[in-house]
Write a protein that holds these residues in place. Sequence first.
Motif, PDB file in Angstrom:
ATOM      1  N   GLY A 111       0.798  -1.276   0.209  1.00 35.68           N
ATOM      2  CA  GLY A 111       0.062   0.048  -0.014  1.00 35.68           C
ATOM      3  C   GLY A 111       1.121   1.083  -0.021  1.00 35.68           C
ATOM      4  N   ALA A 112       0.238   2.164  -0.589  1.00 32.57           N
ATOM      5  CA  ALA A 112       1.060   3.229  -0.406  1.00 32.57           C
ATOM      6  C   ALA A 112       0.284   4.734  -0.353  1.00 32.57           C
ATOM      7  N   LYS A 113       0.454   5.704   0.309  1.00 33.18           N
ATOM      8  CA  LYS A 113      -0.397   6.874   0.418  1.00 33.18           C
ATOM      9  C   LYS A 113       0.316   8.358   0.385  1.00 33.18           C
ATOM     10  N   TRP A 114      -0.167   9.221  -0.375  1.00 35.03           N
ATOM     11  CA  TRP A 114       0.258  10.516  -0.464  1.00 35.03           C
ATOM     12  C   TRP A 114       0.225  11.283   0.660  1.00 35.03           C
ATOM     13  N   GLU A 115       1.002  11.780   1.677  1.00 35.59           N
ATOM     14  CA  GLU A 115       0.723  12.497   2.830  1.00 35.59           C
ATOM     15  C   GLU A 115       1.095  14.135   2.254  1.00 35.59           C
ATOM     16  N   GLY A 116      -0.055  14.788   1.982  1.00 33.97           N
ATOM     17  CA  GLY A 116       0.095  16.310   1.291  1.00 33.97           C
ATOM     18  C   GLY A 116       0.679  17.042   2.506  1.00 33.97           C
ATOM     19  N   ASN A 117       0.364  17.153   3.562  1.00 41.07           N
ATOM     20  CA  ASN A 117       0.989  18.061   4.685  1.00 41.07           C
ATOM     21  C   ASN A 117       2.636  18.030   4.664  1.00 41.07           C
ATOM     22  N   GLY A 119       4.442  16.146   2.287  1.00 39.61           N
ATOM     23  CA  GLY A 119       5.164  16.010   0.880  1.00 39.61           C
ATOM     24  C   GLY A 119       5.759  14.641   0.680  1.00 39.61           C
ATOM     25  N   THR A 120       5.348  13.841   1.366  1.00 42.18           N
ATOM     26  CA  THR A 120       5.910  12.394   1.388  1.00 42.18           C
ATOM     27  C   THR A 120       5.187  11.411   0.996  1.00 42.18           C
ATOM     28  N   TRP A 121       5.446  10.303   0.735  1.00 47.72           N
ATOM     29  CA  TRP A 121       4.513   9.143   0.493  1.00 47.72           C
ATOM     30  C   TRP A 121       4.872   7.922   1.593  1.00 47.72           C
ATOM     31  N   ALA A 122       3.805   7.555   2.372  1.00 49.31           N
ATOM     32  CA  ALA A 122       3.903   6.675   3.222  1.00 49.31           C
ATOM     33  C   ALA A 122       3.631   5.160   2.566  1.00 49.31           C
ATOM     34  N   ILE A 123       4.614   4.385   2.618  1.00 47.23           N
ATOM     35  CA  ILE A 123       4.652   3.176   1.765  1.00 47.23           C
ATOM     36  C   ILE A 123       4.761   1.921   2.745  1.00 47.23           C
ATOM     37  N   GLU A 124       3.661   0.964   2.516  1.00 52.24           N
ATOM     38  CA  GLU A 124       3.822  -0.114   3.447  1.00 52.24           C
ATOM     39  C   GLU A 124       4.328  -1.157   2.713  1.00 52.24           C
ATOM     40  N   VAL A 125       5.271  -2.060   3.450  1.00 52.28           N
ATOM     41  CA  VAL A 125       6.129  -2.921   2.935  1.00 52.28           C
ATOM     42  C   VAL A 125       6.189  -4.029   3.928  1.00 52.28           C
ATOM     43  N   GLY A 438      13.749  23.845  -4.242  1.00 49.16           N
ATOM     44  CA  GLY A 438      12.934  23.979  -3.251  1.00 49.16           C
ATOM     45  C   GLY A 438      11.567  23.622  -3.307  1.00 49.16           C
ATOM     46  N   ILE A 439      11.369  22.584  -4.033  1.00 44.64           N
ATOM     47  CA  ILE A 439      10.057  21.733  -4.326  1.00 44.64           C
ATOM     48  C   ILE A 439       9.457  20.962  -3.676  1.00 44.64           C
ATOM     49  N   LYS A 440       8.208  21.061  -3.332  1.00 50.77           N
ATOM     50  CA  LYS A 440       7.579  20.171  -2.399  1.00 50.77           C
ATOM     51  C   LYS A 440       6.989  18.944  -3.344  1.00 50.77           C
ATOM     52  N   SER A 441       6.340  19.316  -4.344  1.00 52.19           N
ATOM     53  CA  SER A 441       5.784  18.261  -5.337  1.00 52.19           C
ATOM     54  C   SER A 441       5.688  18.844  -6.582  1.00 52.19           C
ATOM     55  N   VAL A 442       5.833  17.668  -7.629  1.00 54.61           N
ATOM     56  CA  VAL A 442       5.340  18.166  -8.914  1.00 54.61           C
ATOM     57  C   VAL A 442       4.271  17.073  -9.390  1.00 54.61           C
ATOM     58  N   VAL A 443       3.365  17.388  -9.942  1.00 58.14           N
ATOM     59  CA  VAL A 443       2.231  16.659 -10.603  1.00 58.14           C
ATOM     60  C   VAL A 443       1.644  16.876 -12.021  1.00 58.14           C
ATOM     61  N   PRO A 444       1.580  16.394 -12.835  1.00 60.91           N
ATOM     62  CA  PRO A 444       0.847  16.862 -14.102  1.00 60.91           C
ATOM     63  C   PRO A 444      -0.413  17.202 -13.981  1.00 60.91           C
ATOM     64  N   LYS A 445      -0.675  18.367 -15.032  1.00 61.21           N
ATOM     65  CA  LYS A 445      -1.793  19.199 -14.951  1.00 61.21           C
ATOM     66  C   LYS A 445      -2.780  18.069 -15.985  1.00 61.21           C
ATOM     67  N   ARG A 446      -4.002  18.144 -15.567  1.00 58.99           N
ATOM     68  CA  ARG A 446      -4.994  17.002 -16.151  1.00 58.99           C
ATOM     69  C   ARG A 446      -5.087  17.372 -17.602  1.00 58.99           C
ATOM     70  N   GLU A 447      -5.136  18.653 -17.727  1.00 62.16           N
ATOM     71  CA  GLU A 447      -5.472  19.055 -19.395  1.00 62.16           C
ATOM     72  C   GLU A 447      -4.227  18.830 -20.201  1.00 62.16           C
ATOM     73  N   ALA A 448      -3.156  18.610 -19.284  1.00 64.59           N
ATOM     74  CA  ALA A 448      -1.913  18.392 -20.283  1.00 64.59           C
ATOM     75  C   ALA A 448      -2.019  16.660 -20.567  1.00 64.59           C
ATOM     76  N   MET A 449      -2.549  16.003 -19.551  1.00 67.95           N
ATOM     77  CA  MET A 449      -2.561  14.523 -19.737  1.00 67.95           C
ATOM     78  C   MET A 449      -3.753  14.449 -20.806  1.00 67.95           C
ATOM     79  N   ASN A 450      -4.822  15.031 -20.787  1.00 64.80           N
ATOM     80  CA  ASN A 450      -5.702  15.043 -21.827  1.00 64.80           C
ATOM     81  C   ASN A 450      -5.564  15.124 -23.162  1.00 64.80           C
ATOM     82  N   ASP A 451      -4.591  16.331 -23.301  1.00 67.57           N
ATOM     83  CA  ASP A 451      -4.327  16.569 -24.727  1.00 67.57           C
ATOM     84  C   ASP A 451      -3.342  15.591 -25.300  1.00 67.57           C
ATOM     85  N   PHE A 452      -2.535  15.164 -24.376  1.00 69.37           N
ATOM     86  CA  PHE A 452      -1.479  13.943 -24.876  1.00 69.37           C
ATOM     87  C   PHE A 452      -2.542  12.693 -25.196  1.00 69.37           C
ATOM     88  N   LEU A 453      -3.294  12.389 -24.642  1.00 71.02           N
ATOM     89  CA  LEU A 453      -4.392  11.137 -24.875  1.00 71.02           C
ATOM     90  C   LEU A 453      -5.224  11.466 -26.051  1.00 71.02           C
TER      91      LEU A 453
END
Length: 558
Positions: A111-117, A119-125, A438-453
Amino acid sequence: MGSLSVEASAEAKNGNGAGYHYAQGALREPRPIRVVMIGAGNSDVGGTWFENRYPGCSCDVPAHGYTYTWEGNPNWSQAYVSSRELFDYYKGRAVAYGVFDHLFLNHMVTGAKWEGNKGTWAIEVTDTQTGNSFTDEAEIFINAGGFLNKWRWPDIPGLEDFSGFRAHSACWDDSLDFTDKRVAVIGSGSSGIQIVPTLEPIVKKMVTVIRSPVWITPEIAADLAPEGRDTVYTEEQKKKWAEDPQEFLRFRKIIERSMNHLYEIHFKGSDMQRKMTDTFTRLMKDRLKNKPELADRLIPKFGVGCRRQVLLTPGKGYLEALCSDKVEVAFGSVARITKSGLVMQDGTTYEVDAIICATGFDTSFKPRFPLIGSKGTDLRDIWKKEPASYLSVTIPDFPNYFVIGGPNFTLANGVFLICLETTFKYVFQAIEKIQQEGIKSVVPKREAMNDFLEHKDSIMNDMVWTSTCRSWYKNGTVDGKVWGIWPGSSIHFIEIMAAPRWEDYDIEYLQKNRFNFFGIGQTLREKRHGDLSYYLSERGYSYDDQEVGEGPGFLGKV
């Protein structure tokens, strides 16, 4: 004159008042972050070539096209090597590069969950040997678990009731002996095409179940392998390549070019598509001459390359094996399995001692574990109907999560290994940007993905993969969306991914001011006493800082 050391200066007050405070580091001084990557969590490394050990398993492309771009392997035993030799090579490189120092074998992410506060992933192993579980944490989560390794038994009623022994091509049991047995092989994909001719000489009888036809072709880069799949390299040839890197590189480049110049064949109705169709039709008819009645059922009506992972399927000895008196071809699907054999949909029954399922993998691209993004949704649910990604590597609402070989990757567009390398380089560029700016997170914009698709779907209408074939590129359907292939050549992919379009991403910074990473106004080059005249050059001449000397400084000696 030494470099400025703001940290040690009693005068440094880090800005004015209680407002904004600049960072104390140099420009783009990287902060330490943690990266967790899924991959090689089995009992050993090797991926495909660790897991696939069925009889006849080998590479379809020349072995010299199956090495890293920065180093070839002059010691391949033959032109098209077995899965075991490929495994030995890749494990050897993993040892040489120290991969095992950073590897946890026999571990599985559950399991894995994004912890937005944070800026990390909590990953169950989970440790699969002890059963113990723990939670890891990382700013970056990379899924390099692969897309063709979640094997499954076919969904055929009665499979569990079969009294003989059964095997799956992706989970092979070397202890099984098929000598003088009546054997059924279900599936006519790449693994079935290699298993049938390998076992045909030793079995008593064989029935091979073929639901869909497939193009059988000559060997890839056959002109470089005069004996075809039996071409063996002599010790003299291997020694020559090892001692003459320039000649060896020339040979490797010929192989790469031969695989990269076939892109035109992917277009419906292209000259290359028509020529290949005619050529391969004649080849298949010739190889089926002892049972010409099979030709109408085995030669596809769809375009060349429609359903195959690496475009061409050489299938040495496959059609000849189907013409053997020992082999019976059963067209269609298995309706059910009984204690003693198979019952086809048309009612035909086959009594067998063993069943081999060469039926492939789960190709839905869905992760095997709950993967919870920034909006609390599970990627398995989002991808339930269709896996969708940005350029095959990132996904909206899943920050700092990167996929190696995700939906619409370059699976059959030319050479393969360089595209994997290119994807990792793309991810490493993102990691460096996160570390240095000094970046906390990067995530693709939905409209960018939709244009690609949208672009992908448009070009696919004119490409062979939307021909009327059943393919895992379309999740086993005939007319579904193509989500397994990149909409362009391998070279096209390489050049696009070389320069990330950061404008297609939403970026969240650790500080409110995006320019906080400017720091104290000094670069790492200055801080580390590097070459401070690196930008000067004279045609044909270059010097490093040590050759030139530091110079007296603006104020002379102080």
